[in-house]
Design a protein around this motif. Structure first.
Motif, PDB file in Angstrom:
ATOM      1  N   ILE A 154       0.872  -1.173   0.000  1.00  0.00           N
ATOM      2  CA  ILE A 154       0.000   0.000   0.000  1.00  0.00           C
ATOM      3  C   ILE A 154       0.906   1.220   0.000  1.00  0.00           C
ATOM      4  O   ILE A 154       1.898   1.266   0.721  1.00  0.00           O
ATOM      5  CB  ILE A 154      -0.903   0.032   1.250  1.00  0.00           C
ATOM      6  N   THR A 155       0.577   2.217  -0.789  1.00  0.00           N
ATOM      7  CA  THR A 155       1.339   3.462  -0.768  1.00  0.00           C
ATOM      8  C   THR A 155       0.386   4.641  -0.752  1.00  0.00           C
ATOM      9  O   THR A 155      -0.342   4.876  -1.719  1.00  0.00           O
ATOM     10  CB  THR A 155       2.269   3.575  -2.000  1.00  0.00           C
ATOM     11  N   GLY A 156       0.349   5.323   0.371  1.00  0.00           N
ATOM     12  CA  GLY A 156      -0.374   6.586   0.471  1.00  0.00           C
ATOM     13  C   GLY A 156      -1.866   6.502   0.695  1.00  0.00           C
ATOM     14  O   GLY A 156      -2.467   7.476   1.152  1.00  0.00           O
ATOM     15  N   ALA A 157      -2.499   5.353   0.419  1.00  0.00           N
ATOM     16  CA  ALA A 157      -3.965   5.277   0.491  1.00  0.00           C
ATOM     17  C   ALA A 157      -4.407   4.733   1.844  1.00  0.00           C
ATOM     18  O   ALA A 157      -4.742   3.560   1.973  1.00  0.00           O
ATOM     19  CB  ALA A 157      -4.489   4.388  -0.629  1.00  0.00           C
ATOM     20  N   PHE A 158      -4.389   5.592   2.869  1.00  0.00           N
ATOM     21  CA  PHE A 158      -4.760   5.187   4.217  1.00  0.00           C
ATOM     22  C   PHE A 158      -5.974   5.971   4.683  1.00  0.00           C
ATOM     23  O   PHE A 158      -6.351   6.981   4.091  1.00  0.00           O
ATOM     24  CB  PHE A 158      -3.565   5.394   5.163  1.00  0.00           C
ATOM     25  N   HIS A 159      -6.571   5.472   5.774  1.00  0.00           N
ATOM     26  CA  HIS A 159      -7.776   6.116   6.288  1.00  0.00           C
ATOM     27  C   HIS A 159      -7.495   7.564   6.701  1.00  0.00           C
ATOM     28  O   HIS A 159      -8.377   8.404   6.671  1.00  0.00           O
ATOM     29  CB  HIS A 159      -8.306   5.345   7.505  1.00  0.00           C
ATOM     30  N   GLU A 160      -6.254   7.833   7.063  1.00  0.00           N
ATOM     31  CA  GLU A 160      -5.921   9.166   7.577  1.00  0.00           C
ATOM     32  C   GLU A 160      -4.483   9.481   7.194  1.00  0.00           C
ATOM     33  O   GLU A 160      -3.586   8.645   7.353  1.00  0.00           O
ATOM     34  CB  GLU A 160      -6.076   9.173   9.098  1.00  0.00           C
ATOM     35  N   THR A 161      -4.236  10.670   6.674  1.00  0.00           N
ATOM     36  CA  THR A 161      -2.876  11.064   6.287  1.00  0.00           C
ATOM     37  C   THR A 161      -2.038  11.310   7.528  1.00  0.00           C
ATOM     38  O   THR A 161      -2.489  11.909   8.497  1.00  0.00           O
ATOM     39  CB  THR A 161      -2.927  12.338   5.425  1.00  0.00           C
ATOM     40  N   ALA A 162      -0.802  10.837   7.481  1.00  0.00           N
ATOM     41  CA  ALA A 162       0.095  11.005   8.626  1.00  0.00           C
ATOM     42  C   ALA A 162       0.614  12.432   8.715  1.00  0.00           C
ATOM     43  O   ALA A 162       0.582  13.187   7.736  1.00  0.00           O
ATOM     44  CB  ALA A 162       1.260  10.031   8.520  1.00  0.00           C
ATOM     45  N   THR A 163       1.112  12.781   9.878  1.00  0.00           N
ATOM     46  CA  THR A 163       1.833  14.025  10.068  1.00  0.00           C
ATOM     47  C   THR A 163       3.162  13.654  10.738  1.00  0.00           C
ATOM     48  O   THR A 163       3.402  12.519  11.086  1.00  0.00           O
ATOM     49  CB  THR A 163       1.044  14.995  10.963  1.00  0.00           C
ATOM     50  N   GLY A 164       4.025  14.629  10.905  1.00  0.00           N
ATOM     51  CA  GLY A 164       5.278  14.366  11.607  1.00  0.00           C
ATOM     52  C   GLY A 164       6.372  13.868  10.688  1.00  0.00           C
ATOM     53  O   GLY A 164       6.365  14.089   9.470  1.00  0.00           O
ATOM     54  N   ASN A 165       7.335  13.175  11.283  1.00  0.00           N
ATOM     55  CA  ASN A 165       8.550  12.799  10.569  1.00  0.00           C
ATOM     56  C   ASN A 165       8.345  11.662   9.573  1.00  0.00           C
ATOM     57  O   ASN A 165       7.581  10.732   9.813  1.00  0.00           O
ATOM     58  CB  ASN A 165       9.626  12.354  11.575  1.00  0.00           C
ATOM     59  N   ILE A 166       9.046  11.749   8.466  1.00  0.00           N
ATOM     60  CA  ILE A 166       9.237  10.621   7.555  1.00  0.00           C
ATOM     61  C   ILE A 166      10.656  10.124   7.838  1.00  0.00           C
ATOM     62  O   ILE A 166      11.639  10.760   7.441  1.00  0.00           O
ATOM     63  CB  ILE A 166       9.085  11.038   6.077  1.00  0.00           C
ATOM     64  N   TRP A 167      10.753   9.042   8.589  1.00  0.00           N
ATOM     65  CA  TRP A 167      12.073   8.610   9.081  1.00  0.00           C
ATOM     66  C   TRP A 167      12.929   7.947   8.017  1.00  0.00           C
ATOM     67  O   TRP A 167      14.129   8.026   7.989  1.00  0.00           O
ATOM     68  CB  TRP A 167      11.916   7.681  10.274  1.00  0.00           C
TER      69      TRP A 167
END
Length: 291
Positions: free
Chosen positions: A278-291
């Motif tokens: 899965i890439t990008g298609a989630f119930h809610e977009t994340a915030t914060g760091n992309i580690w």
């Protein structure tokens, strides 16, 4: 990185079916429940010691001491997910045992599968700087308690780190935690050689016998690996992949995310193999760091 959260990596794993024990007298006993269709449900009928051994092993709780099909762990509500489970005892997970189709049964809510495992003693790390460091606590007599640090050494630390899938012991900590513990000091005089499968296999004083205080509590800082989790998926074995670094959960860019990486995540989380990415298609977009 030069990524956006719309490119966050995720994976949907094949399983195995998550399992838990509830309403027992400790963390390694109780009613067996499995997770299916985003809901926890019970198991009934033809439950035996072989099936119990599979559950205990998956939960790192040793072997099955006894099994029942009763309601000694209290009444449940909701779905009875499995019936007719027939394990030979060597299966890596409960969903590898033959059974009736999900939700097909002729049971009532009083024939629950239950198991009482031998151990090992559950262990956790608390009040550390991350999920793989902190004060060592063990679960005994239905209560979490600490370990005296007077004889605590790197061998004992290695046992704890390995049990928690946190690599090896980087350094030891004694007494210097964010918050002083209260309650029982369960273990003292722990003497491990470092190869024991669990902390309770190391020689020590009897449970609760010590002359220590909580400013001597044992702790450890482990090398890793980096804790990982799946969030915002359709069940607990799918979702956006997040890793824990610098005391913060963050995401992974999906630009080079592939099936091999997905398989690693699924295996670490005891979720079988990667079914799809899965890439990008989630119930809610994340915030914060992309580690």
């Amino acid at each position: 990185n030069n990524c956006y959260h719309s490119e966050d990596a995720g994976v949907s794993c094949s399983g195995p079916v998550p399992v838990r024990l509830v309403n027992g007298n400790n963390m390694c006993s109780g009613r067996v429940e499995v997770y299916h269709n985003s809901t926890w449900g019970t198991i009934c009928g033809s439950w035996n010691i072989n099936a119990g051994n599979v559950v205990c092993r998956v939960l790192n709780c040793g072997t099955a001491r006894s099994v029942t099909t009763a309601a000694s762990s209290g009444e449940a509500t909701g779905n009875i997910w499995l019936d007719g489970v027939k394990c030979n005892g060597t299966e890596p997970a409960l969903d590898q045992c033959p059974a009736r189709p999900w939700g097909v049964n002729n049971c009532t809510h009083g024939e629950y599968a239950e198991v009482f495992c031998s151990g090992p003693v559950p262990v956790r790390l608390v009040n550390g700087s991350n999920m793989c460091s902190g004060r060592v606590e063990v679960y005994h007599n239905s209560t979490w308690g600490t370990v005296c640090g007077r004889s605590w050494d790197i061998n004992a630390g290695n046992v704890v780190c390995r049990v928690l899938n946190c690599g090896t012991a980087k350094s030891l900590i004694t007494g210097a935690f964010h918050e002083t513990a209260t309650g029982n000091i369960w273990l003292d005089g722990v003497k491990c050689i470092g190869t024991e499968p669990t902390l309770d296999q190391c020689p020590s004083s009897p449970w609760g016998v010590n002359n220590c205080n909580h400013n001597e509590d044992a702790g450890v800082s482990c090398s890793g690996p980096v804790p990982v989790r799946l969030v915002n998926g359709g069940n607990i074995c799918s979702g956006r992949v997040e890793v824990y670094h610098n005391s913060t959960w963050g995401t992974i860019s999906g630009r080079s995310w592939d099936m091999n990486a997905g398989n690693v995540v699924c295996k670490v989380l005891n979720c079988g193999t990667a079914k799809s990415l899965i890439t990008g298609a989630f119930h809610e977009t994340a915030t914060g760091n992309i580690w």
